[in-house]
Scaffold this motif. Structure first.
Motif, PDB file in Angstrom:
ATOM      1  N   GLY A 167       0.811  -1.218   0.000  1.00 41.42           N
ATOM      2  CA  GLY A 167       0.000   0.000   0.000  1.00 41.42           C
ATOM      3  C   GLY A 167       0.836   1.256   0.000  1.00 41.42           C
ATOM      4  N   LEU A 168       1.906   1.264   0.781  1.00 37.38           N
ATOM      5  CA  LEU A 168       2.794   2.423   0.839  1.00 37.38           C
ATOM      6  C   LEU A 168       3.463   2.646  -0.519  1.00 37.38           C
ATOM      7  CD1 LEU A 168       4.006   4.623   2.662  1.00 37.38           C
ATOM      8  CD2 LEU A 168       5.728   2.969   3.382  1.00 37.38           C
ATOM      9  N   GLY A 169       3.915   1.581  -1.141  1.00 46.31           N
ATOM     10  CA  GLY A 169       4.522   1.689  -2.469  1.00 46.31           C
ATOM     11  C   GLY A 169       3.532   2.192  -3.511  1.00 46.31           C
ATOM     12  N   TYR A 170       2.300   1.716  -3.419  1.00 46.52           N
ATOM     13  CA  TYR A 170       1.265   2.153  -4.353  1.00 46.52           C
ATOM     14  C   TYR A 170       0.983   3.648  -4.161  1.00 46.52           C
ATOM     15  CZ  TYR A 170      -2.926   1.561  -7.255  1.00 46.52           C
ATOM     16  OH  TYR A 170      -3.875   1.640  -8.249  1.00 46.52           O
ATOM     17  N   ALA A 171       0.925   4.084  -2.912  1.00 41.88           N
ATOM     18  CA  ALA A 171       0.712   5.506  -2.633  1.00 41.88           C
ATOM     19  C   ALA A 171       1.835   6.351  -3.217  1.00 41.88           C
ATOM     20  CB  ALA A 171       0.600   5.733  -1.124  1.00 41.88           C
ATOM     21  N   GLU A 172       3.071   5.869  -3.090  1.00 39.82           N
ATOM     22  CA  GLU A 172       4.208   6.610  -3.659  1.00 39.82           C
ATOM     23  C   GLU A 172       4.048   6.751  -5.183  1.00 39.82           C
ATOM     24  OE1 GLU A 172       6.386   8.275  -2.041  1.00 39.82           O
ATOM     25  OE2 GLU A 172       6.231   7.407  -0.039  1.00 39.82           O
ATOM     26  N   ARG A 173       3.624   5.680  -5.833  1.00 40.94           N
ATOM     27  CA  ARG A 173       3.408   5.752  -7.286  1.00 40.94           C
ATOM     28  C   ARG A 173       2.256   6.699  -7.618  1.00 40.94           C
ATOM     29  NH1 ARG A 173       3.821   0.358  -6.667  1.00 40.94           N
ATOM     30  NH2 ARG A 173       1.739  -0.097  -7.458  1.00 40.94           N
ATOM     31  N   MET A 174       1.214   6.688  -6.798  1.00 38.02           N
ATOM     32  CA  MET A 174       0.064   7.573  -7.035  1.00 38.02           C
ATOM     33  C   MET A 174       0.478   9.046  -6.987  1.00 38.02           C
ATOM     34  SD  MET A 174      -2.918   6.103  -7.537  1.00 38.02           S
ATOM     35  CE  MET A 174      -2.293   4.721  -8.419  1.00 38.02           C
ATOM     36  N   LEU A 175       1.497   9.363  -6.213  1.00 39.99           N
ATOM     37  CA  LEU A 175       1.950  10.750  -6.080  1.00 39.99           C
ATOM     38  C   LEU A 175       2.721  11.247  -7.306  1.00 39.99           C
ATOM     39  CD1 LEU A 175       2.980  10.666  -2.342  1.00 39.99           C
ATOM     40  CD2 LEU A 175       1.327  12.265  -3.362  1.00 39.99           C
TER      41      LEU A 175
END
Length: 177
Positions: A19-27
């Protein structure tokens, strides 16, 4: 450290890292001036959670995980402002003038540091600490154990909101991340 004593925390941490990695990509490619703005589609404003609200809201939960596992969460404790504008009862609003929410840098930093601390904490926790009753009475019917509550906060809850973030990106013309 006996890894057989840390199975539950490592399972939860694996989802949290995803989830944290996905959030980083979303940014990726999100600018500060659009971070707290509603998306528009075909010239129509879409009243749906924007990245500022999503990450700010999510940043409230790591403190709970860390505290409930008996560790010091003072470094990631949300400010009164965060608690007020990002609570589960707060309404996401379009911050046209950039004055209603904390800055993108502040929100992203709170989100990152909170989840990094929560991941570290669940990885270090022994399985027995997850097998106790959820201390949050309001959530106990849905998540009876500490394990089920923390698996939700660090897994499903993040991904639910990442779906909102992904839809916002597409409406803003940023595409998938």
């Amino acid at each position: 450290m006996n890894h057989l004593n840390h199975v539950i925390g490592n399972v939860i941490a694996a989802s949290a890292r995803l989830g944290l990695g996905y959030a980083e990509r979303m940014l990726t490619d999100v600018r500060p001036d659009q971070f707290a703005r509603f998306a528009t589609a075909d010239g129509q404003v879409v009243e749906s959670n924007h990245p500022c609200f999503i990450l700010g809201h999510l940043s409230l939960y790591p403190e709970r995980v860390v505290t409930e596992l008996g560790k010091d969460a003072s470094a990631i404790r949300p400010s009164e402002t965060f608690n007020k504008v990002f609570s589960k009862d707060a309404k996401c609003v379009d911050d046209v003038d950039g004055t209603l929410y904390p800055s993108m840098d502040e929100v992203v930093a709170a989100f990152r540091s909170g989840y990094e601390k929560a991941i570290e904490t669940v990885e270090q926790a022994v399985d027995d600490s997850f097998l106790v009753e959820n201390p949050n009475e309001a959530m106990r019917a849905k998540f009876p154990s500490m394990a089920s509550a923390h698996a939700f906060y660090l897994g499903g809850h993040i991904m639910l909101h990442m779906g909102q973030f992904s839809a916002w990106r597409r409406m803003m013309g940023l595409g998938p991340a």
